[in-house]
Write a protein that holds these residues in place. Structure first.
Motif, PDB file in Angstrom:
ATOM      1  N   ALA A 208      14.066  19.151   1.037  1.00 33.39           N
ATOM      2  CA  ALA A 208      13.839  18.133   0.000  1.00 33.39           C
ATOM      3  C   ALA A 208      12.772  18.631  -0.963  1.00 33.39           C
ATOM      4  N   GLU A 209      12.977  18.382  -2.257  1.00 30.25           N
ATOM      5  CA  GLU A 209      11.974  18.730  -3.262  1.00 30.25           C
ATOM      6  C   GLU A 209      11.166  17.487  -3.606  1.00 30.25           C
ATOM      7  N   LEU A 210       9.844  17.678  -3.747  1.00 28.00           N
ATOM      8  CA  LEU A 210       8.928  16.559  -3.962  1.00 28.00           C
ATOM      9  C   LEU A 210       8.397  16.563  -5.387  1.00 28.00           C
ATOM     10  N   ASN A 211       8.181  15.364  -5.909  1.00 30.33           N
ATOM     11  CA  ASN A 211       7.636  15.195  -7.250  1.00 30.33           C
ATOM     12  C   ASN A 211       6.443  14.260  -7.170  1.00 30.33           C
ATOM     13  N   TYR A 212       5.275  14.742  -7.634  1.00 31.79           N
ATOM     14  CA  TYR A 212       4.038  13.957  -7.593  1.00 31.79           C
ATOM     15  C   TYR A 212       3.548  13.672  -9.001  1.00 31.79           C
ATOM     16  N   ASP A 213       2.738  12.613  -9.148  1.00 28.81           N
ATOM     17  CA  ASP A 213       2.107  12.359 -10.438  1.00 28.81           C
ATOM     18  C   ASP A 213       0.780  13.124 -10.511  1.00 28.81           C
ATOM     19  N   ASP A 214       0.043  12.922 -11.600  1.00 31.68           N
ATOM     20  CA  ASP A 214      -1.207  13.663 -11.810  1.00 31.68           C
ATOM     21  C   ASP A 214      -2.270  13.307 -10.780  1.00 31.68           C
ATOM     22  N   ASP A 215      -2.140  12.147 -10.151  1.00 31.79           N
ATOM     23  CA  ASP A 215      -3.100  11.721  -9.132  1.00 31.79           C
ATOM     24  C   ASP A 215      -2.639  12.064  -7.721  1.00 31.79           C
ATOM     25  N   GLN A 217       0.066  11.228  -6.218  1.00 32.17           N
ATOM     26  CA  GLN A 217       0.830  10.181  -5.552  1.00 32.17           C
ATOM     27  C   GLN A 217       2.311  10.555  -5.640  1.00 32.17           C
ATOM     28  N   LEU A 218       3.014  10.382  -4.523  1.00 31.38           N
ATOM     29  CA  LEU A 218       4.425  10.749  -4.485  1.00 31.38           C
ATOM     30  C   LEU A 218       5.251   9.846  -5.401  1.00 31.38           C
ATOM     31  N   ILE A 219       6.079  10.469  -6.237  1.00 27.61           N
ATOM     32  CA  ILE A 219       7.011   9.748  -7.093  1.00 27.61           C
ATOM     33  C   ILE A 219       8.404   9.741  -6.473  1.00 27.61           C
ATOM     34  N   LEU A 311      18.245  10.771  -4.370  1.00 25.46           N
ATOM     35  CA  LEU A 311      16.824  10.689  -4.700  1.00 25.46           C
ATOM     36  C   LEU A 311      16.218   9.513  -3.954  1.00 25.46           C
ATOM     37  N   LEU A 312      15.050   9.726  -3.371  1.00 26.79           N
ATOM     38  CA  LEU A 312      14.241   8.633  -2.839  1.00 26.79           C
ATOM     39  C   LEU A 312      13.120   8.395  -3.837  1.00 26.79           C
ATOM     40  N   MET A 313      13.110   7.231  -4.462  1.00 20.07           N
ATOM     41  CA  MET A 313      12.103   6.900  -5.455  1.00 20.07           C
ATOM     42  C   MET A 313      11.083   5.935  -4.841  1.00 20.07           C
ATOM     43  N   VAL A 314       9.814   6.215  -5.058  1.00 16.56           N
ATOM     44  CA  VAL A 314       8.740   5.370  -4.536  1.00 16.56           C
ATOM     45  C   VAL A 314       8.394   4.312  -5.585  1.00 16.56           C
ATOM     46  N   VAL A 315       8.405   3.055  -5.175  1.00 13.54           N
ATOM     47  CA  VAL A 315       8.137   1.947  -6.088  1.00 13.54           C
ATOM     48  C   VAL A 315       6.755   1.371  -5.789  1.00 13.54           C
ATOM     49  N   ARG A 316       5.966   1.197  -6.846  1.00  9.60           N
ATOM     50  CA  ARG A 316       4.630   0.633  -6.687  1.00  9.60           C
ATOM     51  C   ARG A 316       4.537  -0.723  -7.399  1.00  9.60           C
ATOM     52  N   ASN A 317       3.477  -1.433  -7.099  1.00  6.38           N
ATOM     53  CA  ASN A 317       3.336  -2.820  -7.552  1.00  6.38           C
ATOM     54  C   ASN A 317       3.560  -2.989  -9.049  1.00  6.38           C
ATOM     55  N   TYR A 318       2.959  -2.103  -9.831  1.00  5.30           N
ATOM     56  CA  TYR A 318       3.031  -2.272 -11.279  1.00  5.30           C
ATOM     57  C   TYR A 318       4.451  -2.105 -11.823  1.00  5.30           C
ATOM     58  N   GLN A 319       5.360  -1.592 -11.011  1.00  2.00           N
ATOM     59  CA  GLN A 319       6.750  -1.388 -11.432  1.00  2.00           C
ATOM     60  C   GLN A 319       7.662  -2.530 -10.986  1.00  2.00           C
ATOM     61  N   PHE A 338       8.771  -4.165   0.710  1.00  2.00           N
ATOM     62  CA  PHE A 338       7.839  -4.635   1.729  1.00  2.00           C
ATOM     63  C   PHE A 338       7.250  -5.973   1.286  1.00  2.00           C
ATOM     64  N   ASN A 339       7.042  -6.881   2.247  1.00  2.00           N
ATOM     65  CA  ASN A 339       6.568  -8.217   1.876  1.00  2.00           C
ATOM     66  C   ASN A 339       5.115  -8.453   2.256  1.00  2.00           C
ATOM     67  N   ASP A 340       4.370  -7.381   2.501  1.00  2.00           N
ATOM     68  CA  ASP A 340       2.954  -7.535   2.825  1.00  2.00           C
ATOM     69  C   ASP A 340       2.087  -6.737   1.853  1.00  2.00           C
ATOM     70  N   VAL A 341       2.535  -6.654   0.591  1.00  2.00           N
ATOM     71  CA  VAL A 341       1.880  -5.812  -0.403  1.00  2.00           C
ATOM     72  C   VAL A 341       0.667  -6.534  -0.998  1.00  2.00           C
ATOM     73  N   ASP A 342      -0.416  -5.785  -1.188  1.00  2.00           N
ATOM     74  CA  ASP A 342      -1.613  -6.307  -1.831  1.00  2.00           C
ATOM     75  C   ASP A 342      -1.317  -6.522  -3.314  1.00  2.00           C
ATOM     76  N   GLY A 343      -1.201  -7.777  -3.712  1.00  2.00           N
ATOM     77  CA  GLY A 343      -0.839  -8.085  -5.089  1.00  2.00           C
ATOM     78  C   GLY A 343      -1.902  -7.722  -6.104  1.00  2.00           C
ATOM     79  N   ASN A 344      -3.131  -7.456  -5.658  1.00  2.00           N
ATOM     80  CA  ASN A 344      -4.210  -7.111  -6.584  1.00  2.00           C
ATOM     81  C   ASN A 344      -4.302  -5.619  -6.868  1.00  2.00           C
ATOM     82  N   ASP A 345      -3.518  -4.832  -6.149  1.00  2.00           N
ATOM     83  CA  ASP A 345      -3.567  -3.381  -6.321  1.00  2.00           C
ATOM     84  C   ASP A 345      -2.298  -2.916  -7.017  1.00  2.00           C
ATOM     85  N   PRO A 346      -2.376  -2.522  -8.292  1.00  2.00           N
ATOM     86  CA  PRO A 346      -1.162  -2.106  -9.008  1.00  2.00           C
ATOM     87  C   PRO A 346      -0.512  -0.866  -8.413  1.00  2.00           C
ATOM     88  N   GLN A 347      -1.267  -0.042  -7.684  1.00  2.00           N
ATOM     89  CA  GLN A 347      -0.721   1.182  -7.110  1.00  2.00           C
ATOM     90  C   GLN A 347      -0.220   1.000  -5.680  1.00  2.00           C
TER      91      GLN A 347
END
Length: 396
Positions: A208-215, A217-219, A311-319, A338-347
């Motif tokens: 599998a090939e991985l794609n990360y953002d500048d920070d 974090q796995l995309i 493709l496995l795409m990682v979804v974060r709060n802000y999306q 997931f239904n236990d996500v911290d709503g105050n953390d966009p990432q």
């Protein structure tokens, strides 16, 4: 490692879980096992499918004994459980994955010595215990370099040193103990190869090939990745060498860097189940959870066949809003939220999306890019939000 088969109707204990733990519990239940889970903090959204759950500290010997006596065998989902905990539990139940491999991957120095021993290319490194060692060693390592604690574990941090002026900041980073100063390998691609091993039986998933953002974090993870035959052969050689020498049973992954000149480096070994390997849920005939259960209970490991590209795409709060639109539109996308996500953390991790179909990976990537879900960044916090965040950090 236990070689004794564990049959349906037995109790399989799981210690050390994250959000992927729900899929592992479900797989074990489907195979006919009673499932007990030990957690150091309540995670009811994950453990609710288990037959019983024990909450306790990892150094609470009384609760660990209670857990061990209630199980026929105990496995770990992630390698973040101290090997001494598993040694203690081994007095009461089988530990089919073994402990030797865990001790190696939890100690970065031992891991690199192990990789050297089996003739695997890794980044140059030295051990340091203070700022003076960093100053003296940085010329041989070069810039940029990574400063990491020797011991892996939950909550650990690494620091990148890009120039000499960064070294002074390491005074706050280096606390006590030994650290690893390692060259940062400039690379053009990152790959993962996941496998399941039980004795001489080894099955390898497509690379599998991985794609990360500048920070970092796995995309996304894409499989099967296109690599040339020589590189694929070398990756498989490395996986086989590790499997033959690590004294481990179960699923593991090896992460790779590839430079612009085509040089292959091993980044690290990961034991247990990973978010990246979820890409195989929709691309191969068997997934990592099924292979893990088969390996640890003594069943033959299933032959792995690639079924389609994905493709496995990682979804974060802000999306969340953008992904909801695609949830209504895409007939070749599969979703897990997931239904236990911290709503105050966009990432915060919101879920995964599998993008599959008849097309090749490039066509699937173009489909993803056209949605622009992963092309946007989270909004900058307002002044009031920044103040609230600062106050919260102060209170903590």
């Amino acid at each position: 490692m236990s070689t004794k088969p564990i049959f349906p109707g037995s109790t399989l204990g799981i210690i050390g879980i994250n959000r992927n733990g729900g899929a592992l519990i479900s797989c074990a239940k489907k195979a006919g096992f009673n499932v007990g889970v030990y957690v150091d903090r309540a995670q009811p959204n994950i453990t609710k499918m288990a037959d019983f759950t024990l909450d306790g500290a990892y150094n609470d010997k009384e609760k660990l004994m209670q857990f061990g006596e209630a199980c026929d065998a105990i496995i770990y989902q992630t390698p973040n459980i101290d090997s001494s905990v598993l040694r203690y539990l081994g007095q009461y139940a089988a530990i089919p994955q073994g402990i030797n491999g865990l001790e190696i991957v939890q100690d970065r120095l031992m891991e690199r010595a192990f990789l050297d021993q089996v003739n695997i290319n890794i980044a140059p490194y030295v051990t340091v215990i203070g700022l003076d060692d960093v100053y003296q060693s940085i010329d041989s390592i070069g810039y940029p370099a990574l400063l990491k604690p020797i011991q892996r574990g939950i909550g650990e941090q690494s620091m990148i040193i890009r120039r000499q002026s960064d070294i002074t900041r390491a005074a706050e980073f280096i606390d006590t103990g030994t650290y690893l100063l390692e060259s940062w390998i400039e690379h053009t691609h990152e790959y993962t190869m996941t496998a399941a091993v039980s004795g001489d039986d080894l099955q390898i998933f497509p690379v599998a090939e991985l794609n990360y953002d500048d920070d970092r974090q796995l995309i996304s993870a894409a499989a099967p990745a296109e690599v040339n035959d020589d590189m694929a052969t070398e990756m498989r050689r490395i996986v086989k060498s590790v499997a033959a020498s690590l004294q481990y049973t179960g699923v593991f992954s090896i992460n790779f860097y590839v430079t612009s000149t085509g040089t292959l480096y091993v980044k690290n070994i990961e034991l247990g189940l990973t978010s990246i390997a979820n890409v195989y849920d929709s691309t191969t005939n068997v997934n990592q959870y099924e292979e893990q259960i088969r390996a640890v209970v003594g069943m033959p490991i299933h032959n792995i066949t690639n079924l389609q590209s994905g493709l496995l795409m990682v979804v974060r709060n802000y999306q969340s809003r953008a992904i909801q639109r695609q949830w209504l539109l895409k007939d070749n996308w599969q979703f897990r939220f997931f239904n236990d996500v911290d709503g105050n953390d966009p990432q915060a991790l919101l879920g995964f999306v599998w993008v599959t179909g008849e097309e090749d990976l490039q066509a699937l990537q173009e489909q993803v890019d056209n949605t622009e879900v992963w092309n946007t960044k989270p909004a900058e916090p307002t002044t009031d939000e920044q103040a609230d965040q600062g106050q919260s950090e102060t209170n903590e």
